[in-house]
Design a protein around this motif. Structure first.
Motif, PDB file in Angstrom:
ATOM      1  N   TYR A  71      40.767  29.718   0.070  1.00 45.79           N
ATOM      2  CA  TYR A  71      40.776  28.718  -0.635  1.00 45.79           C
ATOM      3  C   TYR A  71      40.898  27.743   0.541  1.00 45.79           C
ATOM      4  N   ILE A  72      41.927  27.767   1.605  1.00 50.26           N
ATOM      5  CA  ILE A  72      42.028  27.329   2.545  1.00 50.26           C
ATOM      6  C   ILE A  72      40.486  27.098   3.530  1.00 50.26           C
ATOM      7  N   ASP A  73      39.713  28.034   3.674  1.00 50.95           N
ATOM      8  CA  ASP A  73      39.063  28.368   4.640  1.00 50.95           C
ATOM      9  C   ASP A  73      37.966  27.224   4.417  1.00 50.95           C
ATOM     10  N   VAL A  74      37.796  27.512   2.457  1.00 47.93           N
ATOM     11  CA  VAL A  74      36.582  26.836   2.325  1.00 47.93           C
ATOM     12  C   VAL A  74      36.807  24.874   2.188  1.00 47.93           C
ATOM     13  N   VAL A  75      37.918  24.808   2.405  1.00 48.43           N
ATOM     14  CA  VAL A  75      38.143  23.304   2.933  1.00 48.43           C
ATOM     15  C   VAL A  75      38.115  22.515   3.849  1.00 48.43           C
ATOM     16  N   ASN A  76      38.395  23.852   4.563  1.00 50.22           N
ATOM     17  CA  ASN A  76      38.545  23.632   6.650  1.00 50.22           C
ATOM     18  C   ASN A  76      37.091  23.786   7.091  1.00 50.22           C
ATOM     19  N   SER A  77      35.858  24.196   6.503  1.00 54.68           N
ATOM     20  CA  SER A  77      34.281  24.472   5.517  1.00 54.68           C
ATOM     21  C   SER A  77      34.122  23.203   5.959  1.00 54.68           C
ATOM     22  N   GLY A  78      34.263  22.228   5.124  1.00 50.51           N
ATOM     23  CA  GLY A  78      33.899  21.709   4.159  1.00 50.51           C
ATOM     24  C   GLY A  78      34.587  19.758   5.452  1.00 50.51           C
ATOM     25  N   VAL A  79      35.526  20.130   6.008  1.00 57.58           N
ATOM     26  CA  VAL A  79      36.221  18.844   6.988  1.00 57.58           C
ATOM     27  C   VAL A  79      34.865  19.845   8.278  1.00 57.58           C
ATOM     28  N   GLY A  80      34.942  20.625   8.159  1.00 52.05           N
ATOM     29  CA  GLY A  80      33.747  21.042   9.714  1.00 52.05           C
ATOM     30  C   GLY A  80      32.375  19.490   9.697  1.00 52.05           C
ATOM     31  N   LEU A  81      31.946  20.234   8.406  1.00 52.71           N
ATOM     32  CA  LEU A  81      30.459  19.733   7.794  1.00 52.71           C
ATOM     33  C   LEU A  81      30.825  18.239   8.181  1.00 52.71           C
ATOM     34  N   PHE A  82      31.827  17.315   7.133  1.00 54.74           N
ATOM     35  CA  PHE A  82      31.800  16.166   8.239  1.00 54.74           C
ATOM     36  C   PHE A  82      32.431  15.927   8.973  1.00 54.74           C
ATOM     37  N   GLU A  83      32.963  16.568  10.215  1.00 53.83           N
ATOM     38  CA  GLU A  83      33.125  15.854  11.521  1.00 53.83           C
ATOM     39  C   GLU A  83      32.068  16.072  12.106  1.00 53.83           C
ATOM     40  N   ALA A  84      31.209  17.624  11.975  1.00 52.88           N
ATOM     41  CA  ALA A  84      30.234  17.363  12.398  1.00 52.88           C
ATOM     42  C   ALA A  84      28.987  16.810  12.438  1.00 52.88           C
ATOM     43  N   SER A  85      28.921  16.216  11.377  1.00 43.74           N
ATOM     44  CA  SER A  85      27.843  14.831  11.092  1.00 43.74           C
ATOM     45  C   SER A  85      27.768  13.488  10.634  1.00 43.74           C
ATOM     46  N   ASP A  86      27.339  12.329  11.529  1.00 44.15           N
ATOM     47  CA  ASP A  86      27.799  11.101  11.072  1.00 44.15           C
ATOM     48  C   ASP A  86      27.867  10.640   9.951  1.00 44.15           C
ATOM     49  N   TYR A  87      27.228  11.279   8.881  1.00 40.65           N
ATOM     50  CA  TYR A  87      26.871  10.989   7.771  1.00 40.65           C
ATOM     51  C   TYR A  87      26.719  11.893   6.749  1.00 40.65           C
ATOM     52  N   VAL A  88      26.994  12.711   5.606  1.00 36.52           N
ATOM     53  CA  VAL A  88      27.012  13.871   4.582  1.00 36.52           C
ATOM     54  C   VAL A  88      26.583  12.978   3.444  1.00 36.52           C
ATOM     55  N   SER A  89      24.844  13.130   3.478  1.00 39.90           N
ATOM     56  CA  SER A  89      25.074  12.102   1.441  1.00 39.90           C
ATOM     57  C   SER A  89      25.033  13.138   0.519  1.00 39.90           C
ATOM     58  N   PRO A  90      25.204  13.058   0.038  1.00 37.14           N
ATOM     59  CA  PRO A  90      25.540  13.935  -1.837  1.00 37.14           C
ATOM     60  C   PRO A  90      24.252  14.968  -1.733  1.00 37.14           C
ATOM     61  N   ALA A  91      23.220  14.504  -1.355  1.00 33.96           N
ATOM     62  CA  ALA A  91      22.404  16.242  -1.887  1.00 33.96           C
ATOM     63  C   ALA A  91      22.906  17.500  -0.607  1.00 33.96           C
ATOM     64  N   GLU A  92      23.295  16.557   0.776  1.00 33.02           N
ATOM     65  CA  GLU A  92      23.965  17.415   1.233  1.00 33.02           C
ATOM     66  C   GLU A  92      25.127  17.994   0.687  1.00 33.02           C
ATOM     67  N   TRP A  93      26.068  17.361   0.171  1.00 34.56           N
ATOM     68  CA  TRP A  93      27.305  17.892  -0.072  1.00 34.56           C
ATOM     69  C   TRP A  93      27.287  19.508  -0.821  1.00 34.56           C
ATOM     70  N   LYS A  94      26.110  18.674  -2.048  1.00 35.11           N
ATOM     71  CA  LYS A  94      26.048  19.832  -3.185  1.00 35.11           C
ATOM     72  C   LYS A  94      26.046  20.990  -2.598  1.00 35.11           C
ATOM     73  N   LYS A  95      24.205  20.916  -2.001  1.00 35.04           N
ATOM     74  CA  LYS A  95      23.741  22.236  -1.537  1.00 35.04           C
ATOM     75  C   LYS A  95      25.163  22.787  -1.214  1.00 35.04           C
ATOM     76  N   PHE A  96      26.163  22.290  -0.437  1.00 34.90           N
ATOM     77  CA  PHE A  96      26.767  22.600   0.875  1.00 34.90           C
ATOM     78  C   PHE A  96      28.111  23.662  -0.193  1.00 34.90           C
ATOM     79  N   THR A  97      28.027  22.300  -0.949  1.00 34.76           N
ATOM     80  CA  THR A  97      28.910  23.222  -2.248  1.00 34.76           C
ATOM     81  C   THR A  97      28.193  24.726  -3.175  1.00 34.76           C
ATOM     82  N   ASN A  98      27.249  24.643  -2.814  1.00 36.46           N
ATOM     83  CA  ASN A  98      26.760  25.459  -3.635  1.00 36.46           C
ATOM     84  C   ASN A  98      26.516  26.648  -3.209  1.00 36.46           C
TER      85      ASN A  98
END
Length: 561
Positions: A71-98
């Motif tokens: 579960y912590i790995d899932v959270v850290n994956s989300g952290v990596g997504l945001f730190e690697a992008s200047d901007y994460v759109s709602p669609a990208e976040w939804k796609k990521f979580t799916n």
């Protein structure tokens, strides 16, 4: 009364030392070994239960640690997504979580979202929350910093620069459900995060996961059975808060033979404690039953062996006693035969001289002299009869009797005996009744020995019947047998003494036994004679009512019917 009883009459002390104590010693020795073995098996069973308990808790702890780490790995994956992008759109976040398929692969993770921190670090509002259901939609815009507990944990994650797990959250928080839960916060930075100041100045937001404790841990508990249950505590700063308790925990915790095991679980920044309880049912049934089976089998074997030893000792004692008894009896029989033979010679001589005096060879005698002479003659006759009986017994026991079997009229023989005993019966003031067949009753017999048997039975009847009593003699012929019955209305024999009746040299205690003389061999002789004639003798008696003796003989073959 004197008799030889072939039963072993050992004293209580003899029986104790010869039979009971050795058997008990064997029993207690083997029972002690059995109980020691049972206690050892019980200890081993308890140890096995403890080992299985330790292993079960370890399995839960390991599985739970791996589950939380994922579960912590899932959270850290989300952290990596945001730190690697200047901007994460709602669609990208939804796609990521799916990609993670949260409801199925991560049970209990109700929300995976992002809370954005404003430039002044005063607020951390939720802007993304997946899955996109009604409940998560309602969280959007909520300021997580507005909750002091959450604010403290989030800022701790910011300062340490890694994801952290919150303490178990109070159930009255509006943001959360009614059952225990915790959150995972992973800090997202908009620049360098090497130093504490950089982390505080460059914090951009948090990836968070809202976890329902019971759903997460139930996945771990799904593989356990009814013999094991556990609970999990968040144990930090000396305060323990319950995260999870299995449905069977209270039941097993109340079991008298439970085993309780505690193991610490380090989950990222939190210290959890896993407490497991097991019942004996966690051990396979065969192993669980082994102590009881060993106990009862051992005790039964101990009892069987003790009884076996007791019987061996008892039989050995009986064998020795029987051997000694036979040796004593043999010596006695030899002495009896010798003594009887030596007594018979002078007694016969006395009979001859008295007979000569009665015939007048010594001259004419007065009436008074004849009276005393007759008494002496009768007394000598009784002595000769006793000597003859004793000789018969001695010879019978050594097998030296020869029977002269021939056709004999039993009716005539009985009448002769009754005629000879009539005077004695009259002197005893007794009544004699005859119920005899009118025709001859022929049997195959030795007349002299059969007479001896009948005389002894009739003599007993007259001795043990008080004056005024009745003696009844019956002779009846059936199709194949002759049955002679001698009944009396005498004192009878108690039931407890009847086993002595046909024993050699035994006299039964009764009101007349002290005043009546006897050798104790009359009925023994009668039985020996009857057995030699292949007949049957029976004795029936009721105390104070009388007795009956029945001799049954086969008819002479030419007289049957």
């Amino acid at each position: 009364m004197f008799f030889i009883d072939k039963r072993i009459n050992l004293s209580r002390r003899d029986r104790t030392f010869m039979h009971t104590l050795p058997a008990l010693a064997v029993f207690f020795a083997f029972a002690g070994i059995t109980i020691w073995n049972w206690a050892d098996l019980k200890h081993n069973t308890k140890s096995k239960q403890a080992d299985l308990s330790q292993q079960s808790v370890k399995d839960v702890k390991d599985a739970l640690g791996k589950r939380v780490d994922s579960y912590i790995d899932v959270v850290n994956s989300g952290v990596g997504l945001f730190e690697a992008s200047d901007y994460v759109s709602p669609a990208e976040w939804k796609k990521f979580t799916n990609i993670f398929n949260l409801p199925n692969r991560y049970p209990g993770m109700k929300t995976l979202g992002f809370a954005k921190v404003n430039a002044g670090n005063d607020t951390a509002k939720i802007i993304y929350a997946q899955p996109g259901n009604k409940e998560n939609y309602s969280y959007r815009g909520y300021d997580l910093y507005s909750d002091p507990t959450l604010s403290k944990d989030m800022k701790q994650a910011r300062d340490v620069g890694q994801a952290i797990i919150t303490q178990e959250l109070p159930q009255d928080k509006g943001l959360f459900g009614s059952r225990p839960q915790f959150m995972i916060f992973g800090p997202v930075y908009a620049g360098n995060s090497d130093t504490l100041n950089q982390r505080r100045n460059n914090i951009a937001g948090y990836i968070y996961a809202d976890i329902a404790s019971y759903k997460l841990i139930n996945e771990v508990a799904d593989g356990t059975d009814n013999s094991f249950a556990f609970k999990v505590y968040d144990d930090n700063d000396g305060v323990a808060s319950l995260i999870y308790k299995g449905p069977g925990f209270d039941r097993l915790n109340a079991h008298t033979d439970k085993v309780e095991v505690n193991q610490a679980l380090a989950v990222n920044n939190r210290a959890w404690n896993v407490t497991g309880v097991t019942s004996p049912d966690i051990i396979p049934g065969q192993d669980r039953r082994r102590p009881a089976v060993a106990l009862w089998t051992g005790l039964l074997f101990s009892a069987f062996l003790a009884i076996f030893i007791y019987m061996i000792l008892l039989n050995r004692t009986r064998a020795l006693a029987d051997k000694e008894s036979k040796e004593i009896q043999s010596a006695k029989d030899e002495l009896l035969a010798l003594a009887s033979h030596q007594l018979r010679t002078p007694a016969t001589g006395v009979k001859q001289y008295i007979g000569m005096l009665k015939e007048g060879y010594g001259g004419k005698m007065t009436r008074e002299q004849k009276k005393y002479l007759n008494k002496a003659y009768k007394s000598n006759e009784r002595q000769l009869n006793t000597i003859n009986d004793m000789l018969f017994v001695a010879r019978a026991d050594t097998g030296n009797i020869r029977f002269d079997m021939k056709k004999t009229d039993l009716l005539s023989l009985v009448k002769e005996v009754l005629d000879e005993q009539r005077e004695t019966i009259r002197e005893n003031q007794q009544k004699l009744l005859r119920k005899l067949d009118k025709k001859p009753v022929y049997v195959y017999a030795d007349k002299d020995y059969l007479r001896m048997a009948i005389e002894n039975i009739l003599s007993n009847a007259t001795k043990y019947t008080k004056p005024g009593g009745t003696i009844t003699v019956k002779l009846k012929k059936t199709k194949n047998e002759a049955k002679l019955t001698i009944e009396d209305t005498g004192v009878g024999v108690k039931q407890k003494y009847q086993y002595l009746l046909f024993r050699k040299f035994s006299r039964v205690p009764n009101p007349l036994s002290d005043s009546v003389s006897g050798s104790g061999i009359g009925l023994y002789l009668a039985r020996k004679v009857t057995d030699a004639h292949q007949g049957k003798i029976e004795f029936k008696s009721i105390e104070n009512e009388g007795s009956s003796c029945i001799i049954t003989l086969s008819l002479y073959k030419n007289d049957e019917g």
